[in-house]
Scaffold this motif. Structure first.
Motif, short mmCIF file in Angstrom:
data_model
loop_
_atom_site.label_atom_id
_atom_site.label_comp_id
_atom_site.label_asym_id
_atom_site.label_seq_id
_atom_site.Cartn_x
_atom_site.Cartn_y
_atom_site.Cartn_z
N ASP A 188 0.82 -1.21 0.00
CA ASP A 188 0.00 0.00 0.00
C ASP A 188 0.86 1.26 0.00
O ASP A 188 0.61 2.20 -0.74
CB ASP A 188 -0.95 -0.02 1.21
N ARG A 189 1.89 1.26 0.85
CA ARG A 189 2.73 2.45 1.00
C ARG A 189 3.70 2.64 -0.17
O ARG A 189 3.95 3.77 -0.61
CB ARG A 189 3.54 2.38 2.29
N ASN A 190 4.28 1.56 -0.68
CA ASN A 190 5.35 1.67 -1.65
C ASN A 190 4.91 1.49 -3.10
O ASN A 190 5.59 1.99 -4.02
CB ASN A 190 6.46 0.67 -1.33
N ILE A 191 3.87 0.78 -3.34
CA ILE A 191 3.46 0.54 -4.72
C ILE A 191 2.20 1.35 -5.05
O ILE A 191 2.17 2.09 -6.04
CB ILE A 191 3.24 -0.96 -4.99
N LEU A 192 1.16 1.17 -4.25
CA LEU A 192 -0.11 1.85 -4.56
C LEU A 192 -0.02 3.36 -4.36
O LEU A 192 -0.58 4.13 -5.14
CB LEU A 192 -1.23 1.28 -3.71
N ASP A 193 0.63 3.79 -3.30
CA ASP A 193 0.72 5.23 -3.04
C ASP A 193 1.79 5.82 -3.91
O ASP A 193 1.87 6.93 -4.26
CB ASP A 193 1.02 5.51 -1.57
#
Length: 193
Positions: A188-193
């Motif tokens: 969530d933090r590194n790819i999606l955001d």
């Protein structure tokens, strides 16, 4: 209420546990499953033994718990009284002598005839009383320390519930809660955001 529930779980007639235990034994016997019949009868004996042990170690002798013991609130005792009352009377609804009306309300595919076999009822009742007597004999004087500790590793295995909780916690809960959730969080933090 705790005594009624314990006697019902031990399979003492005419409480609800007796009728369900008796019906299982009758079905096993009539189905020609003699090994299952013996296993169920042994299970009934062990259940009666265990319930006697639980009652004696919980409600008699010195307090071994943590904190201060206190009476349960009315919301809890009311439910226990209702369950004890049902245990006394509802079990009779499953008795063949009274038409086994419970079996007409709850069934799988088709209503099965409830049978009462006197010799099975006698043997199962004797097994229940034998289990109660053995539990009382063993735990009457040994309420502070469990005499089954003398079984050594077998006692450790059983008292730790065959380590199923540990296996579940370490094999399912922690990997999902810690590893999978950490991976989802990182994604969530590194790819999606």
């Amino acid at each position: 209420t705790f005594l009624i529930g314990s006697l019902a779980l031990a399979g003492v007639p005419p409480l609800a546990g007796f009728w369900s235990k008796d019906e299982l034994l009758v079905v096993a016997d009539h189905g020609g499953h003699q090994v299952l019949f013996i296993v169920l009868l042994l299970t009934a004996l062990l259940t009666a033994f265990y319930m006697t042990r639980a009652v004696l170690m919980t409600f008699f002798g010195e307090f071994r718990g943590h904190g201060e013991p206190h009476e349960a609130p009315r919301t809890m005792t009311g439910v226990l009284v209702a369950l004890a009352t049902a245990t006394v009377f509802v079990g009779l609804l499953g008795s063949p002598q009274l038409g086994a009306v419970f079996g007409q309300w709850v069934f799988f595919e088709e209503v099965e005839e409830a049978l009462f076999v006197p010799w099975i009822a006698l043997v199962s009742t004797l097994a229940a009383f034998l289990g109660i007597a053995a539990g009382y004999r063993l735990y009457d004087h040994y309420r502070e320390r469990d005499p089954l500790r003398s079984l050594g590793p077998a006692y450790t295995l059983v008292s730790n519930k065959y380590y199923i909780d540990d296996i579940y916690w370490k094999g399912i809960v922690r990997p999902v809660r810690d590893d999978v959730s950490a991976a989802v969080y990182w994604n969530d933090r590194n790819i999606l955001d």
